[in-house]
Design an enzyme around this catalytic site. Sequence first.
Site, PDB file in Angstrom:
ATOM      1  N   LYS A  62      32.985 -13.539 -23.821  1.00 25.94           N
ATOM      2  CA  LYS A  62      32.719 -14.442 -24.709  1.00 25.94           C
ATOM      3  C   LYS A  62      32.412 -16.033 -24.202  1.00 25.94           C
ATOM      4  O   LYS A  62      31.512 -16.856 -24.250  1.00 25.94           O
ATOM      5  CB  LYS A  62      33.459 -14.525 -25.705  1.00 25.94           C
ATOM      6  CG  LYS A  62      33.153 -15.944 -26.810  1.00 25.94           C
ATOM      7  CD  LYS A  62      32.016 -15.701 -27.762  1.00 25.94           C
ATOM      8  CE  LYS A  62      31.831 -17.026 -28.343  1.00 25.94           C
ATOM      9  NZ  LYS A  62      30.770 -16.885 -29.367  1.00 25.94           N
ATOM     10  N   LYS A  66      36.044 -26.402 -27.786  1.00 22.19           N
ATOM     11  CA  LYS A  66      37.209 -25.433 -27.776  1.00 22.19           C
ATOM     12  C   LYS A  66      36.926 -24.516 -26.822  1.00 22.19           C
ATOM     13  O   LYS A  66      37.860 -24.117 -26.029  1.00 22.19           O
ATOM     14  CB  LYS A  66      37.685 -25.197 -29.270  1.00 22.19           C
ATOM     15  CG  LYS A  66      38.478 -24.006 -29.648  1.00 22.19           C
ATOM     16  CD  LYS A  66      38.195 -22.548 -29.586  1.00 22.19           C
ATOM     17  CE  LYS A  66      37.273 -22.270 -30.818  1.00 22.19           C
ATOM     18  NZ  LYS A  66      36.815 -20.947 -30.596  1.00 22.19           N
TER      19      LYS A  66
HETATM   20  P1  NAD Z   1      36.483 -21.598 -39.570  1.00 24.01           P
HETATM   21  O1  NAD Z   1      37.353 -22.796 -39.313  1.00 24.01           O
HETATM   22  O2  NAD Z   1      35.366 -21.581 -40.825  1.00 24.01           O
HETATM   23  O3  NAD Z   1      37.286 -20.397 -40.372  1.00 24.01           O
HETATM   24  C1  NAD Z   1      38.647 -19.912 -39.772  1.00 24.01           C
HETATM   25  C2  NAD Z   1      39.527 -19.613 -41.218  1.00 24.01           C
HETATM   26  O4  NAD Z   1      40.911 -19.580 -40.463  1.00 24.01           O
HETATM   27  C3  NAD Z   1      39.588 -20.545 -42.090  1.00 24.01           C
HETATM   28  O5  NAD Z   1      39.426 -20.223 -43.136  1.00 24.01           O
HETATM   29  C4  NAD Z   1      41.151 -21.017 -41.999  1.00 24.01           C
HETATM   30  O6  NAD Z   1      41.719 -21.590 -43.221  1.00 24.01           O
HETATM   31  C5  NAD Z   1      41.713 -19.866 -41.668  1.00 24.01           C
HETATM   32  N1  NAD Z   1      42.957 -19.981 -41.109  1.00 24.01           N
HETATM   33  C6  NAD Z   1      43.501 -20.794 -39.927  1.00 24.01           C
HETATM   34  N2  NAD Z   1      45.095 -20.507 -39.551  1.00 24.01           N
HETATM   35  C7  NAD Z   1      45.258 -19.396 -40.294  1.00 24.01           C
HETATM   36  C8  NAD Z   1      46.499 -18.848 -40.498  1.00 24.01           C
HETATM   37  N3  NAD Z   1      47.617 -19.118 -39.866  1.00 24.01           N
HETATM   38  N4  NAD Z   1      46.530 -17.700 -41.416  1.00 24.01           N
HETATM   39  C9  NAD Z   1      45.525 -17.255 -42.282  1.00 24.01           C
HETATM   40  N5  NAD Z   1      44.214 -18.018 -42.163  1.00 24.01           N
HETATM   41  C10 NAD Z   1      44.237 -19.107 -41.323  1.00 24.01           C
HETATM   42  O7  NAD Z   1      35.772 -20.816 -38.236  1.00 24.01           O
HETATM   43  P2  NAD Z   1      34.683 -20.016 -38.107  1.00 24.01           P
HETATM   44  O8  NAD Z   1      33.395 -20.664 -37.855  1.00 24.01           O
HETATM   45  O9  NAD Z   1      34.650 -18.902 -39.064  1.00 24.01           O
HETATM   46  O10 NAD Z   1      35.028 -19.524 -36.691  1.00 24.01           O
HETATM   47  C11 NAD Z   1      35.989 -18.189 -36.543  1.00 24.01           C
HETATM   48  C12 NAD Z   1      36.222 -18.061 -34.930  1.00 24.01           C
HETATM   49  O11 NAD Z   1      34.899 -17.303 -34.797  1.00 24.01           O
HETATM   50  C13 NAD Z   1      36.165 -19.166 -34.047  1.00 24.01           C
HETATM   51  O12 NAD Z   1      37.147 -18.660 -32.910  1.00 24.01           O
HETATM   52  C14 NAD Z   1      34.810 -19.431 -33.495  1.00 24.01           C
HETATM   53  O13 NAD Z   1      34.705 -19.993 -32.309  1.00 24.01           O
HETATM   54  C15 NAD Z   1      34.010 -17.967 -33.617  1.00 24.01           C
HETATM   55  N6  NAD Z   1      32.635 -17.975 -33.739  1.00 24.01           N
HETATM   56  C16 NAD Z   1      32.167 -18.945 -34.555  1.00 24.01           C
HETATM   57  C17 NAD Z   1      30.672 -18.913 -34.705  1.00 24.01           C
HETATM   58  C18 NAD Z   1      30.050 -19.858 -35.572  1.00 24.01           C
HETATM   59  O14 NAD Z   1      28.686 -19.990 -35.582  1.00 24.01           O
HETATM   60  N7  NAD Z   1      30.706 -20.454 -36.788  1.00 24.01           N
HETATM   61  C19 NAD Z   1      29.977 -18.140 -33.846  1.00 24.01           C
HETATM   62  C20 NAD Z   1      30.688 -17.105 -33.114  1.00 24.01           C
HETATM   63  C21 NAD Z   1      31.849 -17.364 -33.210  1.00 24.01           C
END
Ligand code: NAD
Length: 295
Positions: free
Chosen positions: A171, A239
Site C-alpha cells: 500500500k 499520513k
Molecule cells: P475515517 O476516519 O472515515 O474512519 C475511521 C473510523 O475509525 C472512524 O469512524 C473513527 O471513529 C473510528 N475509530 C477510531 N479509533 C477507534 C477505536 N479506537 N475504536 C473504534 N473505532 C475507532 O477513515 P476512512 O476514510 O474510513 O479510512 C480508514 C482507513 O482506510 C485509513 O487507514 C485510510 O488511509 C484507508 N483508506 C482510505 C481511503 C479513502 O478514500 N477514504 C482509501 C483507501 C484506504
Amino acid sequence: MKKIGFIGLGIMGKPMAKNLMKAGYELKVYDIVTPAVDELVAAGAARGESNADVAKDSELVITMLPNSPHVKKAVLGENGVLDGAKPGTIIVDMSSINPIASQEVCAEAEKKGCFMLDAPVSGGEPKAIDGTLAIMVGGKQDVFDKVKDILAVMGSTVTLCGDIGAGNTTKLANQVIVAANIAAVSEALVLGKKAGVKPEAIYQAIRSGLAGSTVMDAKAPMMMDGNFKPGFRINLHIKDLNNALDTGHDVGAPLPLTAAVMEMMQWLKANGHETEDHSSLVRYYENLANTDVRK
Ligand code: NAD
C-alpha cells in the site's frame, strides 16, 4: 465462518460492513462514534459495546481505522480486541498503517493464540460501496486461505503479497507512486499553461501515450475543473507518506521523491487545504508560478 466483528465505521468501513451483511454474514460492529454504530444496527448488525465485546462473539474481527496508533489502541488497548478474543480468532486489519506496527500487533495477537493479517485497500469510497476494492494482504498462507472468500466480498482483487506487513508495504508503494504522479501532472500542466498551451489540450493529447496513467485520468480533470472535493484527502495522504518515510528510514531505502512531495503537501496543509482531495496539490505549483490551470 459466519460471525464477523467489524470495528471502524468511517468513510470506508461503513460500506464494507454493509457489503458483508448483504452477502449473508452476521456482523457485530463497534466505533467510538455512536451514530455510525446506530446506522449499521439499523441495517441489521448487532451492537457491540466495545472492541472487546465485538471480539468476544466473533471468529473473525475486521478493523478499518485511521492509522497505527488507532489500531494499537483498538486491538491491544484496554477493552481492546485481544481482551475479548478467544484463541483461534483471526484479526484482519484493513487500515493503511505502518507495516512495522502491523508486525508488532500481530506478535501480540499470536501471544494470545490469535492470528492476524494486514489487508489495506486501494480504491476509495466508490469502490468500497461497489465492493470492488483492490486488497493487498500480508500474513500466513493458511490464515489467508480461511478468509479470502470473505475479503472477496469487499474487493475485486485480493492478493497475498508476503508475510505480515507486506500488505501495508505494498500500500505504501502504491501511495508513493500516486503522490509522485499527481505532482508530475501538476508540474506539467502548469508548465503548459505558462508556455501558452491549454492544459486541456495537453491532457487530451498525451493521455493515451506513455505519460498517461490512471492517476492522470482521475486527477487532471479535477485540477482543470477546480473540483477538490475528496476523494482522498491531503491529510490522509500525508499520513501515508509519513509511514512511507518512516519505513524507508527503518529499512534503509532513501525516498527523495516522496520527501519532496511530502513538503508540497505540508504547504497545502499550512494553507488550509488539508481536507481537500489530493489533486489540490496543483495549487502548490500554481502558487509558485502565479497562474492556474482551470478551464
Ligand atoms: P475515517 O476516519 O472515515 O474512519 C475511521 C473510523 O475509525 C472512524 O469512524 C473513527 O471513529 C473510528 N475509530 C477510531 N479509533 C477507534 C477505536 N479506537 N475504536 C473504534 N473505532 C475507532 O477513515 P476512512 O476514510 O474510513 O479510512 C480508514 C482507513 O482506510 C485509513 O487507514 C485510510 O488511509 C484507508 N483508506 C482510505 C481511503 C479513502 O478514500 N477514504 C482509501 C483507501 C484506504
